[in-house]
Write a protein that holds these residues in place. Structure first.
Motif, PDB file in Angstrom:
ATOM      1  N   THR A   2       0.844  -1.190   0.000  1.00 24.93           N
ATOM      2  CA  THR A   2       0.000   0.000   0.000  1.00 24.93           C
ATOM      3  C   THR A   2       0.878   1.237   0.000  1.00 24.93           C
ATOM      4  O   THR A   2       1.824   1.348   0.789  1.00 24.93           O
ATOM      5  N   LEU A   3       0.579   2.158  -0.901  1.00 22.35           N
ATOM      6  CA  LEU A   3       1.328   3.403  -0.961  1.00 22.35           C
ATOM      7  C   LEU A   3       0.570   4.504  -0.229  1.00 22.35           C
ATOM      8  O   LEU A   3      -0.657   4.594  -0.325  1.00 22.35           O
ATOM      9  N   LYS A   4       1.283   5.348   0.482  1.00 24.35           N
ATOM     10  CA  LYS A   4       0.667   6.469   1.180  1.00 24.35           C
ATOM     11  C   LYS A   4       1.306   7.756   0.683  1.00 24.35           C
ATOM     12  O   LYS A   4       2.305   8.220   1.216  1.00 24.35           O
ATOM     13  N   PRO A   5       0.733   8.362  -0.378  1.00 22.34           N
ATOM     14  CA  PRO A   5       1.347   9.552  -0.956  1.00 22.34           C
ATOM     15  C   PRO A   5       1.165  10.794  -0.119  1.00 22.34           C
ATOM     16  O   PRO A   5       1.855  11.786  -0.321  1.00 22.34           O
ATOM     17  N   LYS A   6       0.205  10.795   0.827  1.00 20.79           N
ATOM     18  CA  LYS A   6      -0.074  11.979   1.621  1.00 20.79           C
ATOM     19  C   LYS A   6       0.319  11.761   3.077  1.00 20.79           C
ATOM     20  O   LYS A   6       0.639  10.670   3.511  1.00 20.79           O
ATOM     21  N   ASP A   7       0.277  12.870   3.820  1.00 18.61           N
ATOM     22  CA  ASP A   7       0.621  12.817   5.240  1.00 18.61           C
ATOM     23  C   ASP A   7      -0.479  12.099   6.020  1.00 18.61           C
ATOM     24  O   ASP A   7      -1.580  11.840   5.510  1.00 18.61           O
ATOM     25  N   MET A   8      -0.206  11.800   7.268  1.00 19.90           N
ATOM     26  CA  MET A   8      -1.203  11.200   8.152  1.00 19.90           C
ATOM     27  C   MET A   8      -2.432  12.097   8.234  1.00 19.90           C
ATOM     28  O   MET A   8      -2.322  13.321   8.268  1.00 19.90           O
ATOM     29  N   ASN A   9      -3.596  11.479   8.330  1.00 20.84           N
ATOM     30  CA  ASN A   9      -4.786  12.273   8.611  1.00 20.84           C
ATOM     31  C   ASN A   9      -4.869  12.554  10.113  1.00 20.84           C
ATOM     32  O   ASN A   9      -4.098  11.994  10.908  1.00 20.84           O
ATOM     33  N   LYS A  10      -5.762  13.423  10.483  1.00 20.34           N
ATOM     34  CA  LYS A  10      -5.855  13.871  11.872  1.00 20.34           C
ATOM     35  C   LYS A  10      -6.114  12.707  12.827  1.00 20.34           C
ATOM     36  O   LYS A  10      -5.475  12.596  13.891  1.00 20.34           O
ATOM     37  N   GLU A  11      -7.011  11.845  12.464  1.00 22.88           N
ATOM     38  CA  GLU A  11      -7.384  10.736  13.355  1.00 22.88           C
ATOM     39  C   GLU A  11      -6.204   9.802  13.582  1.00 22.88           C
ATOM     40  O   GLU A  11      -5.944   9.356  14.707  1.00 22.88           O
ATOM     41  N   GLU A  12      -5.481   9.489  12.492  1.00 25.07           N
ATOM     42  CA  GLU A  12      -4.321   8.612  12.623  1.00 25.07           C
ATOM     43  C   GLU A  12      -3.238   9.274  13.456  1.00 25.07           C
ATOM     44  O   GLU A  12      -2.616   8.628  14.308  1.00 25.07           O
ATOM     45  N   PHE A  13      -3.031  10.576  13.230  1.00 22.64           N
ATOM     46  CA  PHE A  13      -1.996  11.289  13.985  1.00 22.64           C
ATOM     47  C   PHE A  13      -2.330  11.310  15.478  1.00 22.64           C
ATOM     48  O   PHE A  13      -1.451  11.098  16.323  1.00 22.64           O
ATOM     49  N   ILE A  14      -3.573  11.566  15.812  1.00 23.61           N
ATOM     50  CA  ILE A  14      -3.972  11.569  17.223  1.00 23.61           C
ATOM     51  C   ILE A  14      -3.754  10.195  17.849  1.00 23.61           C
ATOM     52  O   ILE A  14      -3.181  10.070  18.942  1.00 23.61           O
ATOM     53  N   LYS A  15      -4.203   9.164  17.158  1.00 24.07           N
ATOM     54  CA  LYS A  15      -4.061   7.807  17.689  1.00 24.07           C
ATOM     55  C   LYS A  15      -2.593   7.438  17.906  1.00 24.07           C
ATOM     56  O   LYS A  15      -2.197   6.967  18.986  1.00 24.07           O
ATOM     57  N   LEU A  16      -1.793   7.671  16.872  1.00 24.00           N
ATOM     58  CA  LEU A  16      -0.376   7.317  16.982  1.00 24.00           C
ATOM     59  C   LEU A  16       0.367   8.263  17.912  1.00 24.00           C
ATOM     60  O   LEU A  16       1.308   7.861  18.590  1.00 24.00           O
ATOM     61  N   GLY A  17      -0.081   9.525  17.936  1.00 26.09           N
ATOM     62  CA  GLY A  17       0.551  10.489  18.835  1.00 26.09           C
ATOM     63  C   GLY A  17       0.397  10.092  20.291  1.00 26.09           C
ATOM     64  O   GLY A  17       1.350  10.141  21.068  1.00 26.09           O
ATOM     65  N   TYR A  18      -0.825   9.672  20.670  1.00 25.96           N
ATOM     66  CA  TYR A  18      -1.031   9.195  22.035  1.00 25.96           C
ATOM     67  C   TYR A  18      -0.134   7.990  22.334  1.00 25.96           C
ATOM     68  O   TYR A  18       0.466   7.881  23.407  1.00 25.96           O
ATOM     69  N   GLN A  19      -0.078   7.095  21.372  1.00 26.10           N
ATOM     70  CA  GLN A  19       0.737   5.889  21.534  1.00 26.10           C
ATOM     71  C   GLN A  19       2.216   6.269  21.697  1.00 26.10           C
ATOM     72  O   GLN A  19       2.931   5.700  22.530  1.00 26.10           O
ATOM     73  N   PHE A  20       2.624   7.244  20.913  1.00 30.83           N
ATOM     74  CA  PHE A  20       4.030   7.668  20.944  1.00 30.83           C
ATOM     75  C   PHE A  20       4.370   8.364  22.256  1.00 30.83           C
ATOM     76  O   PHE A  20       5.409   8.102  22.867  1.00 30.83           O
ATOM     77  N   VAL A  21       3.486   9.254  22.709  1.00 28.97           N
ATOM     78  CA  VAL A  21       3.711   9.941  23.981  1.00 28.97           C
ATOM     79  C   VAL A  21       3.724   8.933  25.126  1.00 28.97           C
ATOM     80  O   VAL A  21       4.538   9.036  26.053  1.00 28.97           O
ATOM     81  N   ASP A  22       2.811   7.956  25.061  1.00 30.16           N
ATOM     82  CA  ASP A  22       2.815   6.898  26.087  1.00 30.16           C
ATOM     83  C   ASP A  22       4.153   6.166  26.098  1.00 30.16           C
ATOM     84  O   ASP A  22       4.694   5.843  27.163  1.00 30.16           O
ATOM     85  N   TRP A  23       4.684   5.905  24.898  1.00 33.89           N
ATOM     86  CA  TRP A  23       5.968   5.196  24.823  1.00 33.89           C
ATOM     87  C   TRP A  23       7.071   6.034  25.480  1.00 33.89           C
ATOM     88  O   TRP A  23       7.873   5.510  26.264  1.00 33.89           O
ATOM     89  N   ILE A  24       7.107   7.309  25.166  1.00 34.73           N
ATOM     90  CA  ILE A  24       8.142   8.180  25.744  1.00 34.73           C
ATOM     91  C   ILE A  24       7.994   8.255  27.261  1.00 34.73           C
ATOM     92  O   ILE A  24       8.984   8.170  28.005  1.00 34.73           O
ATOM     93  N   ALA A  25       6.754   8.417  27.731  1.00 38.45           N
ATOM     94  CA  ALA A  25       6.524   8.506  29.175  1.00 38.45           C
ATOM     95  C   ALA A  25       6.959   7.225  29.880  1.00 38.45           C
ATOM     96  O   ALA A  25       7.597   7.266  30.947  1.00 38.45           O
TER      97      ALA A  25
END
Length: 488
Positions: A2-25
């Protein structure tokens, strides 16, 4: 695939952002589960990374899994409370969040118009930092990445200040250009010599002035070296004095040196990249007496003010000289506000500039100046506690004055006076201590002697971690003594 020519959408960014912040914490909260220093060999990590980039996208969970298994476990963990090596640079929570936000803004602060808030916040943060450090108001400043770059710009300004038309004519192919001299000591950071290389001055421009017994610059010897150079027709360009040298945190007599430099019209640059933040503490102000008489000062908030790497501040009295040395304005960067605005591209070699001041803003506001001072005082108290432990120990001896948060010491065994044997013992001790994974220390050489260095400046380092370090040093040294019958 699957190719992703565009940036993350808002929903994906929020979901992954929470996951990422949790990882850092979780990483920061459980950082002591990692060895400070990984037990690996050069090339081991590269073998785990595919030789070619993926043609299609990968699942973010797979990326985080690889961060866990291939990156995190193979890092030297600078944020670990047991990291007591080099000058430990630890990042704080507010600094990490500011870095996150800076990446989201992704501005380039080359000119005011390209990033107005970035430029003006930097101006204000330099003012805040100047006040915090008790630097006089006749200095202005600029943020660079590291002290090496800050110092290189300071020496470039010194070179421009002597009006030898180096900006226009350069230094090569000229018979009218005398040898320009820079005065340091054998304790001065190597970045000054690299600056001499970068600026075309060459290593022949460097004079290493003799030091006193406490590893500080001998002012009388400095005067002799300058007098000798003047007699040869050389030009004394710059003296670099240090408050908190890298090896031993020695303190050059800046006040005396400043008086001499001012009298002889020599640029004085003060390197206090590590220790400069301690000027904020009243009880230590006398140590920094004289630095306001200098022409330039470098202090690194990323070394001991809990700013994520990188952020170095250069304070300079005559920024117009720095601008004269570097300013070049191509037509495509000219704007209608150039006469009234600050364009930071004019004050250095780089055009692109990150939004570094955001980190300093977050940290000042989150902790406040008093909160920052309390953390620094705690580190100084820990250093004094460890110094006392060394002084009272049967097998350790202190090798330099403890001026700040760095302690230089070594194991010294009864009836063993051979320096080669003592060096071997201390090398083995350092290696065994580091192999525990609990703490990480490094070494230097003072007067030709192999010396261990333990640095206490990590924001997560508490008294219990220092006590752990003491126990590990005791345990590993006792093993070496028993194993090699070194006790005599």
């Amino acid at each position: 695939m699957t190719l992703k020519p565009k940036d993350m959408n808002k929903e994906e960014f929020i979901k992954l952002g929470y996951q990422f912040v949790d990882w850092i914490a979780d990483y920061l909260d459980n950082i002591e589960d990692y060895d400070v220093l990984p037990n690996i060999e050069p090339g081991d990590i590269k073998k785990e990374i595919p030789p070619n980039p993926p043609k299609g996208n990968d699942n973010f969970n797979n990326i985080l899994k690889d961060v866990d298994e291939k990156i995190a476990k193979n890092l030297t963990h600078w944020n670990h409370p047991g990291f007591m090596a080099y000058f430990s640079s630890t990042s704080s929570g507010p600094g990490i969040l500011a870095e996150f936000l800076s990446a989201a803004f992704n501005v380039n602060g080359m000119v005011w118009k390209s990033a107005p808030a970035s430029v003006e916040l930097e101006e204000r943060m330099i003012e805040w930092l100047r006040e915090f450090l008790n630097i006089s108001n006749d200095f202005t400043g600029i943020i660079y990445d590291t002290a090496s770059v800050s110092t290189m710009h300071a020496i470039a300004a010194a070179r421009e200040s002597i009006n030898l038309e180096i900006r226009n004519k350069g230094m090569s192919g000229r018979n009218d250009l005398p040898l320009l001299k820079i005065y340091i000591t054998d304790q001065t950071h190597s970045s000054i010599e690299k600056a001499a290389l970068t600026l075309g001055l060459g290593l022949q421009s460097i004079t290493k002035v003799k030091t006193n017994s406490n590893f500080s610059m001998n002012t009388a010897e400095l005067e002799k070296e300058v007098k000798t150079d003047l007699a040869k027709g050389n030009i004394p360009l710059c003296v670099v004095a240090t408050i908190g040298t890298t090896s031993s945190t020695a303190i050059d007599p800046v006040n005396e040196i400043a008086e001499f430099c001012n009298k002889n019209n020599i640029w004085l640059h003060v390197d206090s990249a590590y220790a400069g933040v301690i000027s904020s503490i009243d009880e230590y102000k006398n140590i920094f007496e004289g630095w306001n008489k200098a022409d330039s000062i470098v202090v690194n908030p990323h070394k001991w003010l809990f700013v994520p790497i990188d952020l170095s501040s250069l304070f300079i009295k005559k920024p117009e000289i720095l601008k004269r040395a570097f300013s070049l304005i191509p037509e495509y960067l000219k704007t209608e506000v150039d006469e009234i605005a600050v364009n930071y591209m004019d004050y250095g070699i780089q055009l692109g500039r990150r939004f570094r001041s955001l980190k300093l803003w977050f940290i000042f506001r989150y902790y406040g100046t008093e909160g920052l001072r309390e953390i620094l005082k705690h580190h100084l108290q820990l250093a004094k506690k460890f110094e006392q432990w060394i002084d009272e120990h049967k097998y350790f001896e202190k090798m330099a004055e403890v001026n700040f948060g760095t302690i230089c010491f070594r194991a010294r065994i009864k009836n063993v006076d051979d320096e080669n044997k003592l060096e071997l013992l201390n090398k083995k001790l350092m290696d065994e201590v580091n192999h525990t994974g609990k703490i990480f220390i490094t070494h230097t050489k003072l007067n030709g002697k192999f010396v261990l260095r333990l640095v206490l400046s990590g924001i997560r380092t508490e008294e219990k971690h220092l006590e752990l370090a003491e126990n590990i040093l005791d345990e590993q040294l006792n093993k070496l003594i028993k194993g090699q019958a070194l006790d005599g």
